[in-house]
Design a protein around this motif. Structure first.
Motif, PDB file in Angstrom:
ATOM      1  N   PHE A 107      41.311   3.624  77.523  1.00 19.48           N
ATOM      2  CA  PHE A 107      41.026   4.238  76.213  1.00 19.48           C
ATOM      3  C   PHE A 107      39.768   4.228  75.911  1.00 19.48           C
ATOM      4  O   PHE A 107      39.305   3.083  76.053  1.00 19.48           O
ATOM      5  CB  PHE A 107      42.132   3.715  75.111  1.00 19.48           C
ATOM      6  N   LEU A 108      39.076   5.123  75.101  1.00 18.61           N
ATOM      7  CA  LEU A 108      37.728   5.231  74.773  1.00 18.61           C
ATOM      8  C   LEU A 108      37.516   5.710  73.454  1.00 18.61           C
ATOM      9  O   LEU A 108      38.389   6.576  72.960  1.00 18.61           O
ATOM     10  CB  LEU A 108      37.192   6.290  75.846  1.00 18.61           C
ATOM     11  N   PHE A 109      36.888   5.052  72.778  1.00 20.43           N
ATOM     12  CA  PHE A 109      36.254   5.314  71.443  1.00 20.43           C
ATOM     13  C   PHE A 109      34.892   5.196  71.330  1.00 20.43           C
ATOM     14  O   PHE A 109      34.294   4.330  71.676  1.00 20.43           O
ATOM     15  CB  PHE A 109      36.914   4.557  70.259  1.00 20.43           C
ATOM     16  N   GLU A 110      34.187   6.388  70.797  1.00 18.70           N
ATOM     17  CA  GLU A 110      32.777   6.283  70.518  1.00 18.70           C
ATOM     18  C   GLU A 110      32.425   6.903  69.071  1.00 18.70           C
ATOM     19  O   GLU A 110      33.192   7.719  68.554  1.00 18.70           O
ATOM     20  CB  GLU A 110      32.156   7.473  71.645  1.00 18.70           C
ATOM     21  N   THR A 111      31.196   6.531  68.541  1.00 20.18           N
ATOM     22  CA  THR A 111      30.530   7.139  67.268  1.00 20.18           C
ATOM     23  C   THR A 111      29.219   7.237  67.650  1.00 20.18           C
ATOM     24  O   THR A 111      28.482   6.289  68.261  1.00 20.18           O
ATOM     25  CB  THR A 111      31.200   6.258  66.239  1.00 20.18           C
ATOM     26  N   GLY A 112      28.463   7.945  66.823  1.00 19.45           N
ATOM     27  CA  GLY A 112      27.299   8.209  66.892  1.00 19.45           C
ATOM     28  C   GLY A 112      26.441   9.342  66.532  1.00 19.45           C
ATOM     29  O   GLY A 112      27.125   9.840  65.320  1.00 19.45           O
ATOM     30  N   TYR A 113      25.335   9.979  66.812  1.00 14.41           N
ATOM     31  CA  TYR A 113      24.679  11.052  65.937  1.00 14.41           C
ATOM     32  C   TYR A 113      24.261  11.908  66.840  1.00 14.41           C
ATOM     33  O   TYR A 113      23.955  11.777  68.218  1.00 14.41           O
ATOM     34  CB  TYR A 113      23.321  10.243  65.512  1.00 14.41           C
ATOM     35  N   ASN A 114      24.406  13.321  66.434  1.00  7.96           N
ATOM     36  CA  ASN A 114      24.145  14.428  67.444  1.00  7.96           C
ATOM     37  C   ASN A 114      22.526  15.073  66.972  1.00  7.96           C
ATOM     38  O   ASN A 114      22.499  15.410  65.783  1.00  7.96           O
ATOM     39  CB  ASN A 114      25.207  15.599  67.101  1.00  7.96           C
ATOM     40  N   TYR A 115      21.753  14.966  67.767  1.00  8.31           N
ATOM     41  CA  TYR A 115      20.392  15.608  67.783  1.00  8.31           C
ATOM     42  C   TYR A 115      20.609  17.105  68.202  1.00  8.31           C
ATOM     43  O   TYR A 115      21.449  17.144  69.241  1.00  8.31           O
ATOM     44  CB  TYR A 115      19.166  15.048  68.267  1.00  8.31           C
ATOM     45  N   TYR A 116      20.337  18.077  67.516  1.00  2.86           N
ATOM     46  CA  TYR A 116      20.712  19.393  67.880  1.00  2.86           C
ATOM     47  C   TYR A 116      19.337  20.531  67.634  1.00  2.86           C
ATOM     48  O   TYR A 116      18.769  20.260  66.598  1.00  2.86           O
ATOM     49  CB  TYR A 116      22.164  19.789  67.399  1.00  2.86           C
ATOM     50  N   THR A 117      19.454  21.493  68.525  1.00  3.05           N
ATOM     51  CA  THR A 117      18.813  22.959  68.089  1.00  3.05           C
ATOM     52  C   THR A 117      19.696  23.927  68.454  1.00  3.05           C
ATOM     53  O   THR A 117      20.765  23.700  69.062  1.00  3.05           O
ATOM     54  CB  THR A 117      17.455  22.934  68.806  1.00  3.05           C
ATOM     55  N   PHE A 118      19.182  25.226  67.932  1.00  6.34           N
ATOM     56  CA  PHE A 118      20.345  26.363  68.083  1.00  6.34           C
ATOM     57  C   PHE A 118      19.416  27.530  68.099  1.00  6.34           C
ATOM     58  O   PHE A 118      18.518  27.594  67.706  1.00  6.34           O
ATOM     59  CB  PHE A 118      21.224  26.270  67.129  1.00  6.34           C
TER      60      PHE A 118
END
Length: 218
Positions: A127-138
């Motif tokens: 079982f897997l749990f992750e948390t973090g931040y998304n850097y993005y462009t569009f």
């Protein structure tokens, strides 16, 4: 989400059949993983993940993950606005209309997470749990662009009222990420495992997606 809960219950029940494993000291192992796959909601995109992990207990790992994903959001609305042309002494307001078909996001997530193994055998479900931040462009994918179709005018006030709008602003708000999932490792050799996993991702300010990844860790 219902499918994910069912998978979790099945894997939890499997843990009751696991064999007794000798305890490992904290931070006594380290592995690298490289995985690729698809990222999908209404439209599909791609994903590539690089992760490093070390053990907290025999069955529990802490991990740091870097990745790249494409998230494609279907839109389908029409924009009516204007262009202002200013060349030397020539000044003119031109009507401009177009359809916004898709918003295409390039996302670079950085996450920390926990990975809990129910069984440590040739097949090792987890079982897997992750948390973090998304850097993005569009960028947007548009079609049916029409410049001057409804006329060109010398002043702003002469423009038809429906063409006096500024183009809609697409949110560039911060994006945090939470993901939960299940997967399994299959031992290919003493030091290399095949890794297959499914994740549901909540992406603030973007689009929530499902992710299926396949790769190796060593």
């Amino acid at each position: 989400m219902k499918k994910l809960i069912v998978l979790f219950i099945i894997l939890f029940n499997l843990s009751s059949f696991s064999q007794e494993i000798k305890s490992s000291k904290i931070f006594s192992t380290f592995k690298l993983g490289l995985l690729g796959g698809i990222n999908f909601s209404t439209l599909a995109g791609g994903s590539l993940i690089l992760e490093g992990k070390t053990n907290l207990t025999t069955n529990l790992n802490v991990k740091l993950t870097f990745g790249y994903s494409t998230i494609n959001k279907e839109e389908g609305y029409n924009v009516k606005t204007y262009n202002f042309v200013n060349i030397n002494s020539f000044k003119q307001f031109q009507t401009y209309s177009y359809n916004v078909d898709k918003i295409l996001y390039d996302v670079f997530p950085i996450s920390i997470g926990l990975e809990y193994f129910f069984i440590r055998n040739a097949f090792s479900p987890y079982f897997l749990f992750e948390t973090g931040y998304n850097y993005y462009t569009f960028h947007t994918q548009i079609s049916n662009g029409k410049i001057g179709f409804a006329g060109s005018y010398n002043t702003y006030n002469e423009l038809p009222s429906e063409y006096k709008n500024n183009p809609p602003i697409i949110s560039e708000a911060k994006s945090y990420r939470i993901a939960i999932g299940v997967g399994t490792n299959y031992k290919l050799s003493s030091g290399i495992n095949l890794d297959v996993r499914y994740l549901f991702q909540y992406n603030q300010s973007l689009l929530n997606t499902n992710q299926i990844l396949v790769g190796i860790n060593f």
